[in-house]
Design an enzyme around this catalytic site. Structure first.
Site, PDB file in Angstrom:
ATOM      1  N   GLY A   1      24.953  39.853  45.593  1.00  0.00           N
ATOM      2  CA  GLY A   1      24.927  38.358  45.739  1.00  0.00           C
ATOM      3  C   GLY A   1      25.900  37.830  46.793  1.00  0.00           C
ATOM      4  O   GLY A   1      26.643  38.916  47.838  1.00  0.00           O
TER       5      GLY A   1
ATOM      6  N   GLY B   1      39.367  21.341  52.198  1.00  0.00           N
ATOM      7  CA  GLY B   1      39.241  21.607  51.276  1.00  0.00           C
ATOM      8  C   GLY B   1      40.246  22.182  50.991  1.00  0.00           C
ATOM      9  O   GLY B   1      40.543  23.745  51.351  1.00  0.00           O
TER      10      GLY B   1
ATOM     11  N   ILE C   1      38.700  28.376  47.368  1.00  0.00           N
ATOM     12  CA  ILE C   1      38.442  29.758  48.424  1.00  0.00           C
ATOM     13  C   ILE C   1      39.146  28.565  49.030  1.00  0.00           C
ATOM     14  O   ILE C   1      39.488  30.112  50.111  1.00  0.00           O
ATOM     15  CB  ILE C   1      37.114  29.127  48.845  1.00  0.00           C
ATOM     16  CG1 ILE C   1      35.698  29.823  48.195  1.00  0.00           C
ATOM     17  CG2 ILE C   1      36.123  29.587  50.680  1.00  0.00           C
ATOM     18  CD1 ILE C   1      34.056  28.986  48.344  1.00  0.00           C
ATOM     19  N   GLY C   2      39.807  27.539  50.377  1.00  0.00           N
ATOM     20  CA  GLY C   2      40.220  27.361  50.785  1.00  0.00           C
ATOM     21  C   GLY C   2      41.769  28.060  50.853  1.00  0.00           C
ATOM     22  O   GLY C   2      42.640  28.409  52.025  1.00  0.00           O
TER      23      GLY C   2
ATOM     24  N   VAL D   1      37.978  13.977  56.828  1.00  0.00           N
ATOM     25  CA  VAL D   1      37.650  14.719  57.624  1.00  0.00           C
ATOM     26  C   VAL D   1      36.171  13.930  58.326  1.00  0.00           C
ATOM     27  O   VAL D   1      35.491  13.878  57.025  1.00  0.00           O
ATOM     28  CB  VAL D   1      37.756  15.937  57.527  1.00  0.00           C
ATOM     29  CG1 VAL D   1      37.294  16.727  58.579  1.00  0.00           C
ATOM     30  CG2 VAL D   1      38.757  16.989  57.241  1.00  0.00           C
TER      31      VAL D   1
ATOM     32  N   GLY E   1      33.400  23.276  48.738  1.00  0.00           N
ATOM     33  CA  GLY E   1      31.655  23.522  48.137  1.00  0.00           C
ATOM     34  C   GLY E   1      31.158  24.637  47.941  1.00  0.00           C
ATOM     35  O   GLY E   1      30.945  24.344  49.431  1.00  0.00           O
TER      36      GLY E   1
ATOM     37  N   MET F   1      31.234  27.082  39.307  1.00  0.00           N
ATOM     38  CA  MET F   1      30.138  28.115  39.909  1.00  0.00           C
ATOM     39  C   MET F   1      31.312  29.370  40.158  1.00  0.00           C
ATOM     40  O   MET F   1      31.723  29.374  41.086  1.00  0.00           O
ATOM     41  CB  MET F   1      29.904  27.551  41.340  1.00  0.00           C
ATOM     42  CG  MET F   1      28.410  26.071  41.442  1.00  0.00           C
ATOM     43  SD  MET F   1      28.414  25.666  42.884  1.00  0.00           S
ATOM     44  CE  MET F   1      26.752  24.928  42.463  1.00  0.00           C
TER      45      MET F   1
ATOM     46  N   HIS G   1      56.975  45.281  25.093  1.00  0.00           N
ATOM     47  CA  HIS G   1      58.087  45.112  26.044  1.00  0.00           C
ATOM     48  C   HIS G   1      58.373  46.623  27.154  1.00  0.00           C
ATOM     49  O   HIS G   1      58.765  47.790  26.842  1.00  0.00           O
ATOM     50  CB  HIS G   1      59.489  44.452  25.155  1.00  0.00           C
ATOM     51  CG  HIS G   1      60.722  44.598  26.099  1.00  0.00           C
ATOM     52  ND1 HIS G   1      61.039  43.506  26.545  1.00  0.00           N
ATOM     53  CD2 HIS G   1      61.648  46.169  25.922  1.00  0.00           C
ATOM     54  CE1 HIS G   1      62.185  43.669  27.526  1.00  0.00           C
ATOM     55  NE2 HIS G   1      62.518  44.725  26.783  1.00  0.00           N
TER      56      HIS G   1
END
Length: 462
Positions: free
Chosen positions: A41, A181, A185-186, A238, A268, A315, A441
């Site tokens: 995918g 955006g 992702i941006g 924009v 998106g 998503m 630790h």
């Protein structure tokens, strides 16, 4: 002659291939239809995996140029070999997608390469360059994921103006990358090209970055990104983008146009339902284009189910995986489970940002009484050793029961640290439970423990 299966999965991404494998483990005869050259995918082929490869490589490049000297490492001149970096990314994608094919073979899942279409309850037509085929099954799971959305006045040209797929394969470092955006992702891909030498301007319609994330953490992250060189123009509506030669002009409502040489549109994604035959068969869609399902992932058509980006909810690849497993377990055993309050989200910038459960904004809006515990990475020994001291862990716990309601992390390895918080929420743990559990630790995980102590105003090291 139709090929018969107990279950046919349409889509070979994280939700689809995981569902197919789990169904095979439960003894079902499974077929999986996917139109791409390789399985996996969007996530494995042109999304999550290649972007993380570029994030890792670009971070190492930045460290070699800017930070190695502080460790006593002299490197001399550091140069970028972008073709090699891109080739490494492709090798990783190839290895992982081949691994999915190997898992299908191991578990006896039949892979049909082609485009699947629902033609009737219990029937899927598969179209490919080798011709047509028909599959029949009592159960069909739709798992075709999502596709990028754009804005009115902006068309992808596959070169100067594009989405994440194009931004993962620029043949040269942009002089000025304009990102539309300020979501995951941006910011991730903007960070990649900024580290490699591009000027990066991020345009966002809202007055904040990372919509949906805890606003206090998002504000702190923005300040860090600005120090790294990213420029933000918030409140930017924009209205268009036009490429002329090697330049792109982005126009905005009520503000000056911005000129760059590449534009990444990351506003998106939308469910990938085109050509699936949903309307013809009678599968109902919600107003925003998602497939309507009940709590068992059943659509309005008997025997047809949907998961992942096709349905409501965030998503995210791992959300789709959980739904795929739950869906086939409901089919095969009568029971499946997904706790949507315990699904984390991660932005793989530097520092990383991770979140699970409720944000402070949501708790305020809903009137839930809560307490906050916060602890900075700057006070952690391991973070000091790693030279990654920005950010903190923030824990939200119910004021009366101490049950953990949300955890938000801005800092090194946040995407790994959030797993402890997800497990805690899944099992109804309290802040006291985490605070009283031993953490090795020196580790970054100690910041989570200290934040849990801080819920009751008793952090030890700060």
């Amino acid at each position: 002659m139709a090929e018969e299966h107990d279950l046919v999965v349409v889509g070979g991404g994280p939700g689809g291939y995981v569902a197919a494998i789990r169904a095979a483990q439960l003894g079902m005869n499974v077929g999986c239809v996917d139109e791409n050259e390789v399985l996996g995918g969007t996530c494995l082929r042109v999304g999550c995996i290649p972007s993380k490869a570029m994030l890792e490589s670009s971070d190492l490049f930045h460290l070699a140029k800017k930070k190695f000297s502080g460790h006593g490492i002299k490197t001399g001149s550091v140069e970028l070999d972008l073709p090699t970096m891109l080739a490494r990314k492709e090798r990783i994608v190839q290895i992982i997608t081949q691994g999915v094919a190997g898992l299908f073979k191991k578990n006896g899942v039949t892979h049909y390469k082609g485009r699947g279409k629902l033609v009737a309850p219990g029937k899927v037509a598969v179209s490919s360059d080798r011709g047509e085929a028909e599959l029949t099954a009592k159960h069909i799971i739709l798992a075709t994921g999502s596709v990028p959305t754009s804005l009115p006045g902006i068309e992808f040209d596959g070169d100067r103006i594009g989405g994440s797929t194009e931004a993962l394969a620029f043949a040269e470092v942009p002089k000025h990358l304009i990102v539309i955006g300020a979501g995951y992702i941006g910011l991730e891909l903007g960070s990649v090209w900024s580290r490699l030498g591009a000027e990066v301007t991020v345009l966002e319609y809202l007055d904040r970055i990372l919509p949906g994330m805890d606003s206090e953490i998002a504000k702190e992250a923005k300040a860090i990104f600005q120090r790294q060189g990213l420029r933000f123009e918030l409140g930017s509506r924009v209205t268009g983008a036009k490429a002329e030669g090697d330049q792109v002009t982005v126009t905005r409502d009520g503000a000056d146009a911005i000129v760059g040489d590449r534009v990444l549109v990351s506003v998106g994604r939308k469910p990938n339902t085109a050509g699936l035959g949903l309307e013809e068969v009678g599968v109902k869609l919600a107003k925003r284009g998602q497939v309507e399902v009940d709590d068992a992932f059943r659509t309005s058509v008997e025997g047809v189910y949907a998961i992942g980006d096709l349905i409501r909810g965030p998503m995210l690849a791992h959300k789709a995986e959980e739904e795929g497993i739950a869906c086939v377990e409901m089919i095969g055993t009568g029971y499946g489970h997904v706790n949507y309050d315990a699904i984390p989200g991660v932005c793989y910038t530097e520092p990383e940002i991770a979140s699970v459960g409720k944000t402070e904004d949501e708790l305020k809006e809903s009137g839930v009484p809560y307490r906050v515990g916060s602890f900075p990475f700057a006070a952690n020994a391991r973070a000091r050793v790693l030279t990654h001291t920005e950010g903190r862990v923030k824990i939200l716990a119910h004021q009366e029961t101490d049950r953990i309601l949300g955890v938000h992390i801005l800092g090194p390895r946040a995407g790994d640290l959030i797993a402890e918080a997800a497990v805690a929420i899944e099992f109804g743990a309290s802040a006291e439970d985490i605070a009283r559990s031993s953490h090795a630790h020196p580790t970054l995980a100690e910041v989570v423990k200290e934040a849990a102590f801080a819920v009751d105003n008793r952090a030890i090291h700060f």
